[in-house]
Write a protein that holds these residues in place. Structure first.
Motif, PDB file in Angstrom:
ATOM      1  N   ILE A  33       7.322  13.531   4.764  1.00 60.46           N
ATOM      2  CA  ILE A  33       7.553  14.599   3.782  1.00 60.46           C
ATOM      3  C   ILE A  33       8.260  14.037   2.554  1.00 60.46           C
ATOM      4  N   GLN A  34       9.265  13.197   2.788  1.00 57.56           N
ATOM      5  CA  GLN A  34      10.094  12.706   1.692  1.00 57.56           C
ATOM      6  C   GLN A  34       9.381  11.661   0.834  1.00 57.56           C
ATOM      7  N   VAL A  35       8.673  10.731   1.466  1.00 56.17           N
ATOM      8  CA  VAL A  35       8.031   9.678   0.676  1.00 56.17           C
ATOM      9  C   VAL A  35       6.910  10.245  -0.183  1.00 56.17           C
ATOM     10  N   VAL A  36       6.231  11.270   0.328  1.00 57.35           N
ATOM     11  CA  VAL A  36       5.162  11.895  -0.455  1.00 57.35           C
ATOM     12  C   VAL A  36       5.756  12.693  -1.616  1.00 57.35           C
ATOM     13  N   ALA A  37       6.887  13.354  -1.380  1.00 55.50           N
ATOM     14  CA  ALA A  37       7.502  14.182  -2.423  1.00 55.50           C
ATOM     15  C   ALA A  37       7.835  13.373  -3.668  1.00 55.50           C
ATOM     16  N   THR A  42       2.071  10.627  -9.029  1.00 51.84           N
ATOM     17  CA  THR A  42       1.095   9.537  -8.902  1.00 51.84           C
ATOM     18  C   THR A  42      -0.157  10.023  -8.194  1.00 51.84           C
ATOM     19  N   ILE A  43       0.019  10.793  -7.107  1.00 53.25           N
ATOM     20  CA  ILE A  43      -1.131  11.347  -6.376  1.00 53.25           C
ATOM     21  C   ILE A  43      -1.898  12.310  -7.264  1.00 53.25           C
ATOM     22  N   GLN A  44      -1.190  13.125  -8.024  1.00 54.00           N
ATOM     23  CA  GLN A  44      -1.828  14.083  -8.927  1.00 54.00           C
ATOM     24  C   GLN A  44      -2.723  13.373  -9.933  1.00 54.00           C
ATOM     25  N   SER A  45      -2.201  12.298 -10.509  1.00 52.84           N
ATOM     26  CA  SER A  45      -2.982  11.551 -11.497  1.00 52.84           C
ATOM     27  C   SER A  45      -4.190  10.872 -10.869  1.00 52.84           C
ATOM     28  N   ALA A  46      -3.998  10.317  -9.679  1.00 48.99           N
ATOM     29  CA  ALA A  46      -5.079   9.576  -9.024  1.00 48.99           C
ATOM     30  C   ALA A  46      -6.243  10.478  -8.628  1.00 48.99           C
ATOM     31  N   LEU A  47      -5.956  11.680  -8.152  1.00 50.56           N
ATOM     32  CA  LEU A  47      -6.997  12.579  -7.652  1.00 50.56           C
ATOM     33  C   LEU A  47      -7.379  13.665  -8.656  1.00 50.56           C
ATOM     34  N   GLY A  48      -6.760  13.668  -9.822  1.00 50.85           N
ATOM     35  CA  GLY A  48      -7.089  14.665 -10.830  1.00 50.85           C
ATOM     36  C   GLY A  48      -6.707  16.077 -10.418  1.00 50.85           C
ATOM     37  N   ILE A  49      -5.564  16.225  -9.779  1.00 48.51           N
ATOM     38  CA  ILE A  49      -5.113  17.536  -9.302  1.00 48.51           C
ATOM     39  C   ILE A  49      -4.463  18.289 -10.459  1.00 48.51           C
ATOM     40  N   MET A  54      -0.371  21.006  -7.571  1.00 51.71           N
ATOM     41  CA  MET A  54       0.248  19.792  -7.022  1.00 51.71           C
ATOM     42  C   MET A  54       1.185  20.104  -5.851  1.00 51.71           C
ATOM     43  N   SER A  55       1.972  21.180  -5.952  1.00 53.03           N
ATOM     44  CA  SER A  55       2.949  21.472  -4.902  1.00 53.03           C
ATOM     45  C   SER A  55       2.299  21.782  -3.561  1.00 53.03           C
ATOM     46  N   TRP A  56       1.000  22.118  -3.566  1.00 53.82           N
ATOM     47  CA  TRP A  56       0.329  22.432  -2.304  1.00 53.82           C
ATOM     48  C   TRP A  56       0.159  21.208  -1.405  1.00 53.82           C
ATOM     49  N   THR A 167       5.242  -0.621  -5.789  1.00 53.26           N
ATOM     50  CA  THR A 167       4.900  -1.969  -5.332  1.00 53.26           C
ATOM     51  C   THR A 167       3.440  -2.069  -4.903  1.00 53.26           C
ATOM     52  N   TYR A 168       2.931  -1.036  -4.242  1.00 60.25           N
ATOM     53  CA  TYR A 168       1.556  -1.066  -3.733  1.00 60.25           C
ATOM     54  C   TYR A 168       0.735   0.042  -4.392  1.00 60.25           C
ATOM     55  N   SER A 169       0.445   1.105  -3.655  1.00 59.85           N
ATOM     56  CA  SER A 169      -0.275   2.243  -4.224  1.00 59.85           C
ATOM     57  C   SER A 169       0.064   3.473  -3.396  1.00 59.85           C
ATOM     58  N   TRP A 170      -0.314   4.658  -3.888  1.00 58.32           N
ATOM     59  CA  TRP A 170       0.027   5.895  -3.179  1.00 58.32           C
ATOM     60  C   TRP A 170      -0.610   5.956  -1.799  1.00 58.32           C
ATOM     61  N   HIS A 171      -1.725   5.253  -1.572  1.00 51.38           N
ATOM     62  CA  HIS A 171      -2.386   5.271  -0.260  1.00 51.38           C
ATOM     63  C   HIS A 171      -1.447   4.802   0.849  1.00 51.38           C
ATOM     64  N   TRP A 172      -0.552   3.856   0.503  1.00 53.48           N
ATOM     65  CA  TRP A 172       0.347   3.294   1.515  1.00 53.48           C
ATOM     66  C   TRP A 172       1.456   4.257   1.925  1.00 53.48           C
ATOM     67  N   LEU A 173       1.628   5.351   1.188  1.00 53.81           N
ATOM     68  CA  LEU A 173       2.554   6.393   1.634  1.00 53.81           C
ATOM     69  C   LEU A 173       2.114   6.955   2.983  1.00 53.81           C
ATOM     70  N   PHE A 174       0.811   6.934   3.225  1.00 54.79           N
ATOM     71  CA  PHE A 174       0.246   7.436   4.476  1.00 54.79           C
ATOM     72  C   PHE A 174      -0.082   6.311   5.453  1.00 54.79           C
ATOM     73  N   LEU A 175      -0.526   5.188   4.924  1.00 54.46           N
ATOM     74  CA  LEU A 175      -0.926   4.091   5.804  1.00 54.46           C
ATOM     75  C   LEU A 175       0.257   3.456   6.538  1.00 54.46           C
ATOM     76  N   ILE A 176       1.482   3.628   6.021  1.00 52.23           N
ATOM     77  CA  ILE A 176       2.641   3.075   6.744  1.00 52.23           C
ATOM     78  C   ILE A 176       2.838   3.759   8.092  1.00 52.23           C
ATOM     79  N   ASN A 177       2.188   4.898   8.318  1.00 47.72           N
ATOM     80  CA  ASN A 177       2.321   5.601   9.596  1.00 47.72           C
ATOM     81  C   ASN A 177       1.426   5.024  10.692  1.00 47.72           C
TER      82      ASN A 177
END
Length: 521
Positions: A33-37, A42-49, A54-56, A167-177
């Motif tokens: 929850i915290q790392v994504v917040a 960055t996620i908004q820009s990458a996916l064109g949200i 965005m808050s959803w 350091t990496y990209s927003w994808h790694w916010l999820f891939l670290i799991n």
């Protein structure tokens, strides 16, 4: 089920290792929850949200999580503790991969819902395991380990999220799991106690009650999210609150009439458990509120980056870790009511200490309030957990743990909504008051705002030119926001202090009983 002997056998290394696997899964779910917040832009820009959507990304996760938490007891009865954890952490890991692979807003939201639902069962499952896997004399240590991780994750989340994204990209916010998820799932299969699932409980589930509970909790969560911006009396918010109230009341009525219920609400008739839930609710306001107010202040008033904010907020986590051994020592030797009262009073003091911030407040001024709160946190978590679960029979602990943890999350959701309401409403009022004082030539206010005194004194009694107004307006707005945030700190401190009164209702001797019924989960 058999009554435990007077001296229960201490849990061995394999039990502790299995519990450690569960703690890893819980830590992942909270940290996510915290790392994504911190990286939503960055996620908004990458996916064109769109900005209003965005808050959803967070809300979808939180709604699914808050629905799953009270179902933990039911799912534990059906699947057993071992297979519930394995299923939940496996689905959470799969959903994390799905989030990282998402190429559209809709796909990401779908995976976030699945991720939130699976992650929601991990926290109460871990706190259930404390009382199902360990004898009474080891419960304090197990609770401390779980508690430290539960409140450490929000502390390190901001700095971890900022560092990963930069350091990496927003994808790694999820891939670290992924790696921890696979390890904890396999480890749990090998190490946790084996038991037979009860599929009959699943066939007897009240589907209407399940739907009503989902509608009630999701409507409440969305109402709390929308209320600060739209207003508590707006048509949407009032209709959502009405839906939550009607569905919640109907759910409670149906649940109290069925056996076995999907959620054991009767446990709330136990005074110890009810007061512990109140404390958990208020602790949620304080924990979620403080980890929300600090980033808001540091980002909007001080202009710090996510990494800088995370580094400043690490103080709370360090103080909490340093206090944990003392908390374990005292938890087994001091009445839970006294420890809880001391913890909540100290926590309230730490919250109130942060209500004296101005536009120049930074790490140095925030250091001691964080130390006080960090020291208090373990005493706000361990004794209420013992009050809530330590005296219950084993077959009631999973349901009770779900309710107990639900209260903390609900407290956090309601607390943040109240905080936003205070900030939205009070900041303009503070701004007008500051502007009026400046027009009257108040030198103390000018110093507080940060206006150079020679410039301010030269402007007294003179029309304000456009350049001066352009320079002063952001400074006034920053101070007004800081003062509104101070009001929110005081509100949270007052609620935390008031919660200690509930301990008067708890009977003396809230120490876990060695004759508590113990069964294999």
């Amino acid at each position: 089920m058999t009554a435990a002997p007077a001296e229960e056998k201490a849990a061995g290394p394999l039990v502790w290792a299995g519990f450690a696997m569960m703690c890893v899964g819980m830590f992942m779910a909270i940290l996510d929850i915290q790392v994504v917040a911190t990286s939503l832009p960055t996620i908004q820009s990458a996916l064109g949200i769109r900005p209003d959507q965005m808050s959803w990304v967070q809300t979808a996760y939180l709604i699914a999580e808050i629905i799953a938490i009270p179902l933990t007891g039911f799912l534990t009865r059906v699947l057993t503790m071992r297979w519930l954890f394995v299923a939940a952490v496996s689905v959470f890991t799969l959903a994390s991969i799905g989030c990282a692979a998402s190429s559209s807003f809709e796909t990401l939201i779908a995976w976030r819902v699945l991720q939130g639902f699976s992650g929601g069962t991990l926290i109460p499952a871990v706190f259930s395991a404390v009382f199902l896997l360990f004898p009474a004399r080891q419960e304090a240590l197990a609770t401390t380990i779980a508690g430290v991780l539960a409140v450490l994750a929000p502390t390190v989340g901001p700095i971890a999220g900022g560092w990963i994204t930069s350091t990496y990209s927003w994808h790694w916010l999820f891939l670290i799991n992924v790696a921890p998820g696979v390890i904890s799932a396999v480890g749990a299969v090998v190490l946790l106690r084996k038991a037979r699932p009860d599929w009959g409980s699943a066939r007897a589930v009240d589907l209407l009650a399940l739907v009503l509970m989902g509608l009630a909790l999701s409507s409440l969560e969305i109402a709390l999210k929308e209320a600060p911006g739209r207003g508590w009396t707006s048509a949407l918010v009032l209709s959502l609150l009405a839906t939550a109230a009607v569905c919640g009341a109907t759910f409670a009525w149906r649940t109290l009439r069925r056996s076995p219920p999907i959620v054991e609400l009767r446990t709330l008739a136990d005074p110890r458990f009810a007061v512990a839930c109140l404390l958990s609710f208020v602790l949620g306001i304080g924990l979620f509120g403080s980890t929300y107010l600090m980033p808001v202040f540091l980002a909007l008033v001080r202009g710090h980056s996510a990494v800088e904010i995370g580094a400043i907020m690490l103080v709370t986590g360090v103080a909490q870790l340093a206090t944990a051994p003392l908390a374990v020592f005292l938890e087994r030797r001091v009445d839970a009511r006294l420890l809880a009262a001391a913890g909540f009073v100290l926590f309230a003091i730490g919250l109130a200490m942060s209500s004296q911030q101005d536009a120049g407040t930074d790490f140095k001024e925030m250091f001691w309030p964080q130390i006080v709160r960090g020291v208090a946190i373990m005493f706000c978590l361990l004794p209420p957990t013992r009050l809530a679960l330590g005296h219950l029979p084993a077959d009631r602990i999973p349901d009770a743990s779900g309710l107990f943890n639900l209260m903390r999350n609900l407290g956090g959701a309601i607390g943040i909504a109240l905080i936003d309401t205070v900030i939205y409403s009070r900041a303009p009022e503070h701004g007008r008051l500051i502007a009026d004082l400046l027009r009257k030539g108040d030198v103390a206010t000018a110093k507080l705002v940060g206006i150079p005194l020679d410039l301010f004194q030269a402007q007294i009694g003179q029309p304000v030119d456009a350049d001066t107004e352009a320079m002063v307006r952001p400074m006034v707005e920053s101070l007004a926001l800081a003062q509104a945030i101070n009001d929110a700190w005081l509100l949270v401190a007052a609620l935390t202090l008031a919660a200690t009164l509930g301990l008067i209702l708890v009977a003396r001797g809230a120490r876990p009983s060695l004759d508590r019924v113990v069964a294999h989960p």
